[in-house]
Enzyme design. Structure first.
Site, PDB file in Angstrom:
ATOM      1  N   TYR A  13      11.771   4.434   8.252  1.00 51.75           N
ATOM      2  CA  TYR A  13      10.364   5.719   7.446  1.00 51.75           C
ATOM      3  C   TYR A  13      10.460   5.108   6.567  1.00 51.75           C
ATOM      4  CZ  TYR A  13      14.074   8.989   6.530  1.00 51.75           C
ATOM      5  OH  TYR A  13      14.833   9.392   6.071  1.00 51.75           O
ATOM      6  N   HIS A  40      14.812   2.131   4.175  1.00 53.56           N
ATOM      7  CA  HIS A  40      13.667   1.275   3.851  1.00 53.56           C
ATOM      8  C   HIS A  40      14.224  -0.243   3.307  1.00 53.56           C
ATOM      9  CE1 HIS A  40      12.617   5.277   3.494  1.00 53.56           C
ATOM     10  NE2 HIS A  40      13.391   6.070   2.133  1.00 53.56           N
TER      11      HIS A  40
END
Ligand SMILES: *[C@@H]1O[C@H](CO)[C@@H](O)[C@H](O)[C@H]1NC(C)=O
Ligand SMILES: *[C@@H]1O[C@H](CO)[C@@H](O)[C@H](O)[C@H]1NC(C)=O
Ligand SMILES: *[C@@H]1O[C@H](CO)[C@@H](O)[C@H](O)[C@H]1NC(C)=O
Ligand SMILES: *[C@@H]1O[C@H](CO)[C@@H](O)[C@H](O)[C@H]1NC(C)=O
Ligand SMILES: *[C@@H]1O[C@H](CO)[C@@H](O)[C@H](O)[C@H]1NC(C)=O
Ligand SMILES: *[C@@H]1O[C@H](CO)[C@@H](O)[C@H](O)[C@H]1NC(C)=O
Length: 342
Positions: free
Chosen positions: A268, A318
């Site tokens: 995400y 990430h």
């Protein structure tokens, strides 16, 4: 002659007082209202825009030299930027589509999440939830600074430049006290999740980025009973921020950042890229500070005495390199100004 002179003096004196009063009132009014991002446009601006439309003068989206929302300058940007995606959850706009909900539920899996709708409704019994952005206007240039936590801010001397923005967005554990010369002293909005909530400035608006239903419960708890002290890590039991200054980042917008901007890279999007894309939507000009490595290639925070990378850099949650390419692209087409500290 003497009497006339006296009358004239009295008249001039009265007039001066009147002018001073009116000016003070107007100055006070414009100052107070231009600073508040959540207040709606003044009637004057709306009226003059209607007038302009009436006489067919072309309307620019803002009064800066360049406005972020202007299209047809970069196909890459136009393909990704979508002005209709809601930035925040609000009292009236608190439902999320099933596909967003299913995506969002997987971000930080909770064993037994409370029902989303019920929790959000309880949240808006606690918060005012009446968001009213400072609307875009051709008479206004909304200048924002997005200040990341990179060690490249050390000895940058950016403080006075950062403080000179209408809105100053900071993230997570950002500290200002003791670092003012490099990072500035003002914060208008702080983007956090419960586990990253620290150093919250008293008067800054708090924008919660929720990764699970428990995060929403935490806000309610932190403002009322103070019962939640732990999620997957320790979290503050209480927050000082007042109820009308707390807002919740919309999961719809999170998914939009993930799909349109991150092209589904990583698990995400990071707080950093979520904050930058948010700024693209609510500002006309965005200056980005404190992102990326320092001059020696180290990834660390300016407020830590270490050059070791912090948490997520290598975890795969990430994709920092992909994110860096997005900010480079945005900067190369002048949608953001990127300051590297060098
Ligand atoms: C922007 O988002 C809305 C809502 O998700 C969607 O209906 C619309 O097609 C999108 N516009 C573009 C240009 O992608
Ligand atoms: C919330 O309620 C709306 C309307 O009742 C419903 O359509 C939606 O599916 C619910 N969302 C969730 C996540 O339960
Ligand atoms: C917060 O706002 C109040 C009232 O406007 C002011 O008195 C106070 O100094 C502010 N605090 C900070 C840390 O800016
Ligand atoms: C970092 O080191 C400096 C000087 O050694 C010290 O004054 C400061 O308190 C330390 N900061 C932190 C966050 O440990
Ligand atoms: C940045 O722009 C280049 C050239 O338009 C493109 O090939 C690349 O995919 C873009 N990067 C991202 C992360 O979108
Ligand atoms: C971003 O990455 C793409 C492909 O990897 C590259 O072509 C482009 O030059 C990069 N953008 C910038 C501004 O460096």
């Amino acid at each position: 002659m003497g009497v006339r002179n006296l009358r004239l003096k009295a008249f001039t004196f009265g007039l001066t007082i009147f002018v001073i009063t009116v000016t003070t009132f107007l100055l006070g009014y414009t100052h107070k209202h231009s600073i508040d991002i959540w207040k709606s446009d003044s009637y004057f601006l709306r009226f003059s825009e209607k007038l302009k439309r009436l006489v067919n003068i072309p309307i620019r989206p803002c009064s800066c030299d360049a406005c972020i929302s202007e299209s047809k300058l970069s196909p890459w940007f136009d393909e990704r930027f979508n002005d209709t995606i809601p930035t925040l959850l609000t009292k009236e706009n608190n439902e999320i589509p099933e596909d967003v909900y299913q995506w969002w539920l997987k971000l930080q899996k909770e064993p037994k999440p409370k029902p989303f709708n019920e929790t959000v409704n309880r949240l808006f019994e606690t918060l005012s939830g009446e968001v009213d952005f400072l609307e875009a206007s051709s008479y206004r240039c909304r200048r924002c600074a997005v200040v990341g936590n990179s060690g490249n801010l050390k000895n940058s001397g950016y403080g006075i430049w950062i403080d000179n923005h209408d809105f100053i967005f900071r993230m997570n554990r950002a500290a200002t006290v003791g670092y003012e010369a490099d990072v500035g002293r003002r914060t208008t909005h702080q983007f956090i999740y419960p586990e990253s909530a620290a150093n919250l400035q008293e008067n800054a608006t708090l924008i919660l980025i929720p990764f699970k239903v428990l995060d929403i419960e935490w806000v309610i708890s932190a403002l009322t009973t103070g019962t939640i002290s732990r999620t997957y890590a320790m979290v503050p039991r209480r927050i000082k921020t007042s109820r009308d200054k707390i807002f919740v980042y919309n999961p719809i917008f999170m998914k939009y950042v993930y799909e349109n901007w991150m092209d589904r890279h990583g698990k995400y999007p990071s707080t950093g890229i979520m904050c930058i894309v948010f700024a693209l939507h609510v500002c006309d000009q965005v200056d980005v500070y404190g992102f990326g490595a320092d001059a020696n290639g180290n990834w660390h925070h300016y407020f830590e005495n270490t050059t070791k990378p912090s948490g997520f850099r290598k975890s795969g949650v990430h994709d920092a390199d992909f994110q860096a390419n997005i900010t480079e692209n945005l900067s190369s087409i002048n949608k953001i100004n990127f300051f590297t500290g060098r």
